[in-house]
Design a protein around this motif. Structure first.
Motif, PDB file in Angstrom:
ATOM      1  N   LYS A  60       0.831  -1.209   0.000  1.00 32.39           N
ATOM      2  CA  LYS A  60       0.000   0.000   0.000  1.00 32.39           C
ATOM      3  C   LYS A  60       0.868   1.263   0.000  1.00 32.39           C
ATOM      4  CE  LYS A  60      -3.826   2.386   2.228  1.00 32.39           C
ATOM      5  NZ  LYS A  60      -3.775   3.338   1.161  1.00 32.39           N
ATOM      6  N   LYS A  61       1.896   1.280   0.848  1.00 28.82           N
ATOM      7  CA  LYS A  61       2.791   2.451   0.899  1.00 28.82           C
ATOM      8  C   LYS A  61       3.471   2.674  -0.451  1.00 28.82           C
ATOM      9  CE  LYS A  61       3.779   2.086   5.814  1.00 28.82           C
ATOM     10  NZ  LYS A  61       4.647   1.426   6.761  1.00 28.82           N
ATOM     11  N   ASP A  71       0.964   4.001  -2.988  1.00 32.47           N
ATOM     12  CA  ASP A  71       0.682   5.413  -2.682  1.00 32.47           C
ATOM     13  C   ASP A  71       1.833   6.315  -3.132  1.00 32.47           C
ATOM     14  OD1 ASP A  71      -1.736   4.684  -1.600  1.00 32.47           O
ATOM     15  OD2 ASP A  71      -1.122   4.928   0.493  1.00 32.47           O
ATOM     16  N   ALA A 109       1.520   6.929  -6.933  1.00 35.95           N
ATOM     17  CA  ALA A 109       0.143   7.127  -7.379  1.00 35.95           C
ATOM     18  C   ALA A 109       0.019   8.125  -8.530  1.00 35.95           C
ATOM     19  CB  ALA A 109      -0.729   7.575  -6.203  1.00 35.95           C
ATOM     20  N   ASP A 125      -6.376  -2.044  -6.474  1.00 41.24           N
ATOM     21  CA  ASP A 125      -6.578  -0.607  -6.628  1.00 41.24           C
ATOM     22  C   ASP A 125      -5.332   0.115  -7.147  1.00 41.24           C
ATOM     23  OD1 ASP A 125      -5.103  -0.911  -4.318  1.00 41.24           O
ATOM     24  OD2 ASP A 125      -6.328   0.424  -3.093  1.00 41.24           O
ATOM     25  N   ARG A 166      -2.801   1.665  -9.895  1.00 41.38           N
ATOM     26  CA  ARG A 166      -3.109   2.347 -11.161  1.00 41.38           C
ATOM     27  C   ARG A 166      -2.407   1.651 -12.329  1.00 41.38           C
ATOM     28  NH1 ARG A 166       1.057   5.381 -13.288  1.00 41.38           N
ATOM     29  NH2 ARG A 166       2.783   5.841 -11.871  1.00 41.38           N
TER      30      ARG A 166
END
Length: 109
Positions: free
Chosen positions: A13-14, A17, A20, A74, A76
């Motif tokens: 997740k980090k 992000d 992103a 999720d 990109r």
């Protein structure tokens, strides 16, 4: 096989992000952030298998575009520029696709 069985979900997740924004992807930093470069060759090969969506034994340019989605739904899509740069960095034999040995070498760079 899910990436979360190989890599830490929080690390994934980090990393997602951190990249992103379009045209910000850096494969070396990404692999470092998710902890893939510290994993065994067997684990790197498992990640390759997940990213090889059509099970051809190669990650083709079209699959590379969706590489971040392979780490998390999720994630990109990579831009064309990012996809081509990623392919160029990994495709050592110039055949237009990334084999498991090329992927492993790229991760361990």
């Amino acid at each position: 096989m899910a990436m979360s069985s190989i890599l830490n979900t929080d690390d994934i997740k980090k990393a997602l992000d951190a990249f992103a924004v379009a045209d910000s992807f850096d494969h070396k930093k990404f692999f470092e952030m998710v902890g893939l470069n510290a994993k065994s060759s067997d684990d790197v090969k498992k990640v390759f298998t997940v990213l090889d969506a059509d099970n051809s034994g190669f990650i083709e340019e079209e699959e590379l575009k969706f590489v971040l989605k392979g780490f998390a739904k999720d994630g990109r899509d990579l831009t064309d520029k990012e996809t081509k740069a990623f392919l160029q960095a990994a495709d050592k034999d110039g055949d237009g696709k990334i084999g498991v040995d090329e992927f492993t070498a790229l991760v361990k760079e």
